[in-house]
Design a protein around this motif. Structure first.
Motif, PDB file in Angstrom:
ATOM      1  N   MET A  18       0.915  -1.300  -0.177  1.00  0.00           N
ATOM      2  CA  MET A  18      -0.182   0.073   0.010  1.00  0.00           C
ATOM      3  C   MET A  18       0.921   1.339  -0.002  1.00  0.00           C
ATOM      4  SD  MET A  18      -3.185   1.178   2.769  1.00  0.00           S
ATOM      5  CE  MET A  18      -3.327  -0.142   3.397  1.00  0.00           C
ATOM      6  N   PHE A  19       0.438   2.201  -0.721  1.00  0.00           N
ATOM      7  CA  PHE A  19       1.201   3.441  -0.817  1.00  0.00           C
ATOM      8  C   PHE A  19       1.255   4.301   0.540  1.00  0.00           C
ATOM      9  CE2 PHE A  19       1.697   7.941  -2.218  1.00  0.00           C
ATOM     10  CZ  PHE A  19       2.989   7.993  -3.059  1.00  0.00           C
ATOM     11  N   ILE A  20       0.230   4.238   1.302  1.00  0.00           N
ATOM     12  CA  ILE A  20       0.461   4.870   2.683  1.00  0.00           C
ATOM     13  C   ILE A  20      -0.095   3.955   3.650  1.00  0.00           C
ATOM     14  CG2 ILE A  20       0.714   7.330   1.994  1.00  0.00           C
ATOM     15  CD1 ILE A  20      -2.394   7.658   2.782  1.00  0.00           C
ATOM     16  N   ASN A  21       0.149   4.054   4.853  1.00  0.00           N
ATOM     17  CA  ASN A  21      -0.163   3.208   5.753  1.00  0.00           C
ATOM     18  C   ASN A  21      -0.595   4.114   7.370  1.00  0.00           C
ATOM     19  OD1 ASN A  21       2.042   3.151   7.125  1.00  0.00           O
ATOM     20  ND2 ASN A  21       2.645   1.526   5.860  1.00  0.00           N
ATOM     21  N   LYS A  22      -0.918   3.405   8.392  1.00  0.00           N
ATOM     22  CA  LYS A  22      -1.280   4.020   9.599  1.00  0.00           C
ATOM     23  C   LYS A  22       0.083   4.719  10.202  1.00  0.00           C
ATOM     24  CE  LYS A  22      -2.782   3.070  14.113  1.00  0.00           C
ATOM     25  NZ  LYS A  22      -3.541   2.297  15.065  1.00  0.00           N
ATOM     26  N   ASN A  55       2.980   2.712  -6.956  1.00  0.00           N
ATOM     27  CA  ASN A  55       3.355   1.377  -6.672  1.00  0.00           C
ATOM     28  C   ASN A  55       5.010   1.475  -5.988  1.00  0.00           C
ATOM     29  OD1 ASN A  55       1.388  -0.118  -8.042  1.00  0.00           O
ATOM     30  ND2 ASN A  55       2.292  -0.319 -10.070  1.00  0.00           N
ATOM     31  N   LYS A  56       5.233   2.598  -5.829  1.00  0.00           N
ATOM     32  CA  LYS A  56       6.583   2.790  -5.160  1.00  0.00           C
ATOM     33  C   LYS A  56       6.302   2.719  -3.763  1.00  0.00           C
ATOM     34  CE  LYS A  56       9.008   5.036  -8.456  1.00  0.00           C
ATOM     35  NZ  LYS A  56      10.242   4.702  -9.114  1.00  0.00           N
ATOM     36  N   LEU A 106       8.013  13.454 -10.487  1.00  0.00           N
ATOM     37  CA  LEU A 106       7.207  12.523 -10.747  1.00  0.00           C
ATOM     38  C   LEU A 106       7.446  11.989 -12.204  1.00  0.00           C
ATOM     39  CD1 LEU A 106       3.728  13.809  -9.395  1.00  0.00           C
ATOM     40  CD2 LEU A 106       5.362  12.308  -8.555  1.00  0.00           C
ATOM     41  N   PRO A 107       7.331  10.424 -12.147  1.00  0.00           N
ATOM     42  CA  PRO A 107       7.449   9.597 -13.483  1.00  0.00           C
ATOM     43  C   PRO A 107       6.264  10.012 -14.505  1.00  0.00           C
ATOM     44  CG  PRO A 107       7.321   8.235 -11.580  1.00  0.00           C
ATOM     45  CD  PRO A 107       6.988   9.492 -11.002  1.00  0.00           C
TER      46      PRO A 107
END
Length: 153
Positions: free
Chosen positions: A1-5, A66-67, A125-126
């Motif tokens: 996941m791109f961001i998390n808690k 996806n990074k 950014l790509p």
């Protein structure tokens, strides 16, 4: 996941997050997923709309989201965390100012809108290469004349 808690610690304290969600991490995951999807929707070009062929930069959204870890774009991560905080704040405004969360949400969505419309460009950014697969066979301008007007009924 791109961001998390763990990433949300930059925009909201852990005790606030736990208090609002009552310790339910599924709500945090849902807010993070909603924030990621909203951010993706701003950066994904609508290739069916000719205005996207006006020369603005097309970002490689799949590559961006996806990074993982330190490879992620820090400004995109920060704005996604702000969006996720807003989705958590909808549950309750315990121990932080609701207006401030709303103001930061508006600022984050405004930034994504400016990037999407080409008002600002994020060179780090790509980007997608503009070719037949990204632009399709549509052109930004059309030439020709109108059909001749005829009074026949």
């Amino acid at each position: 996941m791109f961001i998390n808690k763990e990433d949300l610690g930059s925009v909201i304290y852990d005790y606030q997050l736990d208090q609002i969600t009552d310790g339910n991490d599924d709500l945090v995951v849902q807010a993070c997923n909603a924030a990621i999807e909203e951010a993706r929707s701003y950066l994904t070009p609508n290739t069916d709309n000719k205005k996207w062929l006006d020369g603005r930069l097309l970002y490689d959204v799949e590559n961006i989201f996806n990074k993982v870890g330190n490879d992620r774009h820090s400004l995109v991560v920060q704005h996604c965390c702000t969006l996720a905080k807003w989705y958590v704040a909808e549950l309750c405004n315990a121990d932080f100012i609701y207006e401030k969360a709303k103001e930061r949400y508006d600022r984050a969505t405004s930034w994504f809108t400016k990037v999407a419309t080409g008002t600002i460009n994020v060179s780090s950014l790509p980007q997608l290469v503009r070719d037949e697969t990204t632009a399709g066979d549509k052109q930004p301008f059309e030439f020709g004349s109108r059909a001749k007007f005829n009074h026949d009924y």
